[in-house]
Design a protein around this motif. Structure first.
Motif, short mmCIF file in Angstrom:
data_model
loop_
_atom_site.label_atom_id
_atom_site.label_comp_id
_atom_site.label_asym_id
_atom_site.label_seq_id
_atom_site.Cartn_x
_atom_site.Cartn_y
_atom_site.Cartn_z
N ARG A 164 0.82 -1.21 0.00
CA ARG A 164 0.00 0.00 0.00
C ARG A 164 0.85 1.26 0.00
NH1 ARG A 164 -3.19 -3.06 3.68
NH2 ARG A 164 -2.15 -2.05 5.43
N SER A 217 2.58 1.70 -3.47
CA SER A 217 1.58 2.05 -4.47
C SER A 217 1.08 3.49 -4.28
CB SER A 217 0.40 1.08 -4.41
OG SER A 217 -0.63 1.46 -5.31
N ASP A 218 0.76 3.85 -3.04
CA ASP A 218 0.28 5.20 -2.77
C ASP A 218 1.34 6.25 -3.11
OD1 ASP A 218 -2.10 4.17 -1.89
OD2 ASP A 218 -1.68 4.43 0.24
N ILE A 221 1.48 6.53 -6.97
CA ILE A 221 0.31 7.23 -7.52
C ILE A 221 0.40 8.73 -7.24
CG2 ILE A 221 -2.20 7.52 -7.26
CD1 ILE A 221 -2.32 4.44 -6.86
N TYR A 270 -2.51 -1.85 -8.54
CA TYR A 270 -2.63 -2.49 -7.22
C TYR A 270 -3.86 -1.96 -6.48
CZ TYR A 270 -1.81 -3.73 -2.38
OH TYR A 270 -1.97 -4.20 -1.10
N ARG A 271 -4.19 -0.70 -6.71
CA ARG A 271 -5.31 -0.08 -5.99
C ARG A 271 -6.64 -0.77 -6.29
NH1 ARG A 271 -5.67 6.36 -5.19
NH2 ARG A 271 -3.82 5.81 -3.95
N ILE A 272 -6.75 -1.40 -7.45
CA ILE A 272 -8.01 -2.09 -7.78
C ILE A 272 -7.81 -3.60 -7.87
CG2 ILE A 272 -8.96 -0.08 -8.97
CD1 ILE A 272 -8.28 -1.46 -11.62
N ASP A 311 -10.05 12.77 -5.08
CA ASP A 311 -8.97 11.78 -5.18
C ASP A 311 -9.34 10.65 -6.12
OD1 ASP A 311 -7.38 13.23 -3.44
OD2 ASP A 311 -8.00 12.08 -1.67
N PHE A 369 -7.57 9.73 -9.71
CA PHE A 369 -7.08 8.38 -9.99
C PHE A 369 -7.65 7.86 -11.30
CE2 PHE A 369 -7.64 3.77 -9.78
CZ PHE A 369 -6.31 3.37 -9.64
#
Length: 205
Positions: free
Chosen positions: A16, A19-20, A23, A63-65, A108, A112
């Motif tokens: 996380r 990835s964050d 992004i 990765y977020r989805i 946000d 994205f």
């Protein structure tokens, strides 16, 4: 067992965080303008370590989805009528403003989605995500050609409904203004699926 759980939690936290971080940089400067090395430096890990977690640069965003990849298959398996279960799940997502349905005007989330759909490399990678989701759904529907045809139609309906909601909100409409039409469109689309797909799945009407 506790130690294994702790290691897994740390691993997920690293996923996380990296990835964050990626992004955030991509949103600030653009996906193509940020290197993997820069992401690694900002996340305070080495480049080889980053690649152990994310084999491709695009995976940093997807990765977020990623946890949604098998979602349709899980919902359909709850049954007893897969299309009805998926209809209820999608409508519940609209009610909650789930970003996966496209019905979210959170800044946000919009940023994205703009990054995801506005970057050709990410769109190409997204197709792989959709294909794997479709394959899992086909297996949940029983496998075989009929199940694959049904899974393809269900996947397309979910994707197009979500993209239409996102396009309207990205154009300036509020989620509350879009919701009524979004619910009606989902009801119509899933109604068509409910009438059309049973023969493919060997079910009676």
């Amino acid at each position: 067992m506790g130690e294994i759980g702790l290691r897994e939690r740390k691993k997920l936290r690293t996923y996380r965080t990296v990835s964050d971080t990626a992004i955030r940089l991509f949103l600030e400067r653009g996906f193509d303008a940020v290197s993997v090395a820069e992401v690694a430096a900002a996340a305070e890990i080495s480049k080889p370590t980053l690649f152990r977690y994310f084999p491709a640069k695009e995976d940093l965003v997807l990765y977020r989805i990623a946890d949604h990849e098998g979602e349709a298959a899980r919902v359909a398996a709850e049954g007893p009528a897969p299309v009805e279960a998926l209809r209820r799940h999608f409508l519940d997502g609209l009610r909650r403003g789930d970003p996966v349905t496209g019905l979210s005007d959170d800044p946000d989330v919009l940023a994205f989605h703009a990054l995801l759909y506005g970057t050709p490399a990410l769109v190409a990678r997204l197709h792989g995500h959709l294909e794997r989701s479709e394959e899992a759904l086909a297996e949940a529907l029983g496998g075989g050609l009929g199940a694959r045809l049904a899974a393809g139609q269900i996947t397309a309906v979910r994707r197009i409904l979500a993209q239409e909601n996102w396009r309207r909100i990205a154009a300036g409409e509020r989620a509350g203004e879009v919701r009524e039409n979004a619910v009606a469109a989902a009801e119509r689309a899933f109604g068509v699926l409910a009438r059309a797909l049973p023969p493919l799945l060997g079910e009676s009407r």
